[in-house]
Design a protein around this motif. Structure first.
Motif, PDB file in Angstrom:
ATOM      1  N   ARG A 320       0.685  -1.267   0.137  1.00  0.00           N
ATOM      2  CA  ARG A 320       0.014  -0.026  -0.112  1.00  0.00           C
ATOM      3  C   ARG A 320       0.840   0.963  -0.123  1.00  0.00           C
ATOM      4  NH1 ARG A 320      -1.781  -1.662   5.997  1.00  0.00           N
ATOM      5  NH2 ARG A 320      -1.463  -3.592   4.894  1.00  0.00           N
ATOM      6  N   GLU A 321       0.189   2.308  -0.305  1.00  0.00           N
ATOM      7  CA  GLU A 321       1.030   3.712  -0.248  1.00  0.00           C
ATOM      8  C   GLU A 321       1.336   3.882   1.075  1.00  0.00           C
ATOM      9  OE1 GLU A 321       2.265   6.000  -1.809  1.00  0.00           O
ATOM     10  OE2 GLU A 321       1.250   5.608  -4.129  1.00  0.00           O
ATOM     11  N   THR A 323       3.044   7.115   1.689  1.00  0.00           N
ATOM     12  CA  THR A 323       3.167   8.536   1.786  1.00  0.00           C
ATOM     13  C   THR A 323       2.774   9.032   0.535  1.00  0.00           C
ATOM     14  OG1 THR A 323       4.492  10.478   1.952  1.00  0.00           O
ATOM     15  CG2 THR A 323       5.641   8.522   1.291  1.00  0.00           C
ATOM     16  N   GLU A 324       2.053  10.418   0.464  1.00  0.00           N
ATOM     17  CA  GLU A 324       1.638  10.892  -0.681  1.00  0.00           C
ATOM     18  C   GLU A 324       2.689  11.787  -1.143  1.00  0.00           C
ATOM     19  OE1 GLU A 324       1.555  12.137   2.168  1.00  0.00           O
ATOM     20  OE2 GLU A 324       1.640  14.476   1.988  1.00  0.00           O
ATOM     21  N   LEU A 325       3.969  11.942  -0.418  1.00  0.00           N
ATOM     22  CA  LEU A 325       5.026  12.690  -0.954  1.00  0.00           C
ATOM     23  C   LEU A 325       5.915  11.848  -2.094  1.00  0.00           C
ATOM     24  CD1 LEU A 325       6.805  13.815   2.330  1.00  0.00           C
ATOM     25  CD2 LEU A 325       5.345  15.171   0.863  1.00  0.00           C
ATOM     26  N   ASP A 326       6.426  12.836  -2.996  1.00  0.00           N
ATOM     27  CA  ASP A 326       7.190  12.199  -4.186  1.00  0.00           C
ATOM     28  C   ASP A 326       8.655  11.988  -3.823  1.00  0.00           C
ATOM     29  OD1 ASP A 326       7.984  14.580  -4.715  1.00  0.00           O
ATOM     30  OD2 ASP A 326       6.501  14.699  -6.523  1.00  0.00           O
ATOM     31  N   ASN A 340       9.627   8.353  -3.844  1.00  0.00           N
ATOM     32  CA  ASN A 340       8.478   7.541  -4.009  1.00  0.00           C
ATOM     33  C   ASN A 340       8.412   7.149  -5.561  1.00  0.00           C
ATOM     34  OD1 ASN A 340       5.895   6.429  -3.976  1.00  0.00           O
ATOM     35  ND2 ASN A 340       5.177   8.033  -2.653  1.00  0.00           N
ATOM     36  N   LYS A 343       5.219   6.935  -7.527  1.00  0.00           N
ATOM     37  CA  LYS A 343       4.534   7.944  -7.728  1.00  0.00           C
ATOM     38  C   LYS A 343       5.168   8.837  -8.786  1.00  0.00           C
ATOM     39  CE  LYS A 343       1.868  11.472  -5.111  1.00  0.00           C
ATOM     40  NZ  LYS A 343       2.486  12.697  -5.440  1.00  0.00           N
ATOM     41  N   PRO A 346       4.467   7.041 -12.719  1.00  0.00           N
ATOM     42  CA  PRO A 346       3.096   6.441 -12.936  1.00  0.00           C
ATOM     43  C   PRO A 346       2.882   5.141 -13.917  1.00  0.00           C
ATOM     44  CG  PRO A 346       2.978   8.814 -13.273  1.00  0.00           C
ATOM     45  CD  PRO A 346       4.455   8.464 -13.371  1.00  0.00           C
ATOM     46  N   SER A 353       2.856   0.465  -3.158  1.00  0.00           N
ATOM     47  CA  SER A 353       4.045   1.635  -3.575  1.00  0.00           C
ATOM     48  C   SER A 353       5.424   1.253  -3.647  1.00  0.00           C
ATOM     49  CB  SER A 353       3.849   2.761  -2.566  1.00  0.00           C
ATOM     50  OG  SER A 353       4.284   2.198  -1.177  1.00  0.00           O
ATOM     51  N   PHE A 385       7.275   7.794   8.638  1.00  0.00           N
ATOM     52  CA  PHE A 385       6.012   7.231   7.879  1.00  0.00           C
ATOM     53  C   PHE A 385       5.438   6.295   8.917  1.00  0.00           C
ATOM     54  CE2 PHE A 385       8.864   9.160   4.826  1.00  0.00           C
ATOM     55  CZ  PHE A 385       8.264  10.306   4.291  1.00  0.00           C
TER      56      PHE A 385
END
Ligand SMILES: Cc1cc2nc3c(=O)[nH]c(=O)nc-3n(C[C@H](O)[C@H](O)[C@H](O)COP(=O)(O)OP(=O)(O)OC[C@H]3O[C@@H](n4cnc5c(N)ncnc54)[C@H](O)[C@@H]3O)c2cc1C
Length: 484
Positions: A320-321, A323-326, A340, A343, A346, A353, A385
């Motif tokens: 799973r993800e 963090t939303e940060l790249d 990341n 991300k 894509p 992730s 995280f």
């Protein structure tokens, strides 16, 4: 015994009939090859491996069945020669650019460094620095003091290290640990005690002071080797060729024809010119197999003065993800950077992730075995995280590059030969470690390739400007930078 004087026979032929062998298919070799093919030379780019890119390349990792970069490679807006090379081969649009550098403390608190629009350089980074939680008031004051001091000229031949300079400029512990050790030492991939002050000053000025544009960070949005897909067609359309899987073990000079002779995997080659675009260790190995020449010993002494620094990366796939940060700079721990990859890339259609963690200049991390290094990475990642603690690790790979970069200790410039200092006739040197003024980076490699190509043309009386110009400082830096 040969001397480096240019051979007269080669110089009598027309430019379009001239041929050049470039040994080494890294960024240095590729950038020289493309520039010279464009100038009209028939180029043979010769590479030991089955793919181009050298240290800045990607490959299918057999343990995880995924294409990984041998480590995340970032560039900056100031890397004008690398950008020029990318534009030439048509991959510039595969770079993702960001103006922000996100710092995270254990526990998760974030600070965002970066530029504020409309403020002139060097003030553009100041508001974000002043509001960064990562630094105390004392840290901010000491950083401001250091940035002011770095505007003053620094003698190129100073023997002062960055560590000594930081003591002299009363830098706080927070500023040293969280900025100088992390951001600057990781850009130069060495400990602050081993970094020559002028190189540290160069990084600070380019990344944080000269302009917001110069400091923006570029991250490849495709695997590194995919960036170079345009090189082979570019060369073939210009009567040139790439020879892969060709380890050059010796090179001969033919006195009669004034040509360089060597064997690639498929055939023997005879060329008017030679560019050796090798890392310093490979150059050291080839040197005894080159024709005896006045000056070989001096070159051998210069090469022997260089030393490596390692970079390691842990590649982690989670279900799973986390963090939303790249990307992020991770403070106060062994791991330094997070990218990341799922991300940033894509097209991978990553379920869950794909995270890459990077550890620069850490000889102790490089000494860990795979399991210990992955366990440490996972433990530390969860401190930044928390989602990483509950996510399932699907697979993992550790990439250790023990010979990632060369160091830039004081006086290193005395041991960086320039393109023209090869001791043989019609031969030029390239590679990130040669005299470019830049630390061990893709920009240094691209610069060295362009400088070698320029020197070769100049040896024929063709004054071509192949080196891309530096970016001009902007805002107040137009005035302030004139003093250094
Ligand atoms: C892990 C890691 C992380 C890095 N991170 C960054 C970063 O973030 N940003 C950045 O700018 N730089 C980074 N670098 C540095 C950057 O990769 C190098 O500075 C640059 O790629 C050097 O290019 P080069 O062409 O000079 O040398 P190389 O890339 O080493 O190319 C030399 C080529 O010569 C070939 N060769 C060697 N011997 C022979 C022979 N006898 N015959 C034929 N071919 C031969 C090799 O196979 C290689 O392909 C990193 C390096 C590493 C390893």
């Amino acid at each position: 015994m040969l001397s480096r004087k240019r051979s007269p026979i080669a110089s009598e032929r027309h430019l379009a009939n001239r041929s050049v062998a470039i040994v080494g298919g890294g960024v240095a070799g590729m950038s020289a090859a493309c520039a010279l093919a464009e100038a009209g030379f028939k180029v043979h780019l010769i590479e030991r491996r089955g793919y181009l890119g050298g240290r800045a390349s990607s490959y299918l990792h057999p343990g995880v069945g995924e294409v990984v970069d041998n480590c995340q490679h970032v560039l900056f807006g100031c890397c004008t020669n690398l950008v020029g090379f990318y534009r030439r081969i048509g991959c510039f649009d595969k770079i993702h650019w960001t103006d922000e550098m996100i710092m995270i403390e254990p526990g998760g608190r974030r600070s965002r460094l970066g530029s504020t629009p409309f403020l002139p350089a060097p003030l553009h980074g100041l508001p974000r620095l002043l509001t960064a939680h990562a630094f105390t008031r004392q840290d901010k004051l000491s950083l401001a003091r250091a940035f002011r001091a770095i505007l003053k000229p620094i003698p190129g031949n100073t023997t002062e290290t960055l560590a000594e300079w930081l003591i002299r400029h009363r830098q706080s512990k927070g500023a040293v640990d969280r900025f100088w050790r992390l951001v600057i030492a990781s850009a130069l991939n060495a400990e602050i005690e081993h970094i020559a002050l002028p190189y540290a000053a160069k990084v600070i000025r380019e990344l944080f002071m000269n302009s917001a544009y110069a400091g923006r960070m570029g991250i490849n949005a495709v695997p590194l080797s995919e960036l170079y897909q345009g090189v082979q067609p570019y060369l073939e359309q210009r009567r040139s060729a790439v020879h892969l899987n060709s380890n050059i073990e010796s090179i001969q000079w033919d006195e009669q024809t004034s040509c360089w002779e060597m064997a690639t995997r498929e055939r023997s080659l005879s060329t008017d010119f030679l560019i050796l675009a090798l890392p310093f260790e490979a150059m050291q190995k080839l040197l005894p197999q080159m024709p005896p020449a006045e000056g070989s010993e001096e070159l051998a002494v210069q090469i022997a003065r260089h030393e490596h620094w390692p970079i390691c990366s842990a590649h982690l796939w989670f279900d799973r993800e986390i963090t939303e940060l790249d990307h992020a700079v991770l403070l106060d721990r062994e791991i330094h950077w997070l990218f990341n990859r799922g991300k940033l890339q894509p097209w991978r259609n990553q379920k869950g992730s794909y995270i890459e963690l990077e550890v620069s200049a850490s000889r102790s991390f490089a000494a860990l075995d795979r399991n210990a290094a992955i366990d440490l990475s996972l433990r530390e990642l969860a401190e930044f995280f928390p989602a990483a603690a509950s996510a399932k690790l699907v697979k993992a790979a550790l990439v250790k590059e023990v010979r990632a970069t060369f160091g830039v200790p004081p006086s290193v410039d005395n041991f960086r030969p320039d393109a023209k200092s090869a001791p043989w006739p019609n031969c030029f040197l390239a590679g990130d470690w040669t005299a470019t003024g830049w630390p061990s980076t893709m920009e240094s490699a691209a610069r060295s390739g362009h400088l070698a190509a320029e020197a070769l043309c100049a040896s024929l009386g063709e004054q071509r400007r192949l080196l891309e110009p530096d970016l001009r400082p902007r805002g107040l830096m137009k005035l302030l930078a004139s003093s250094y």
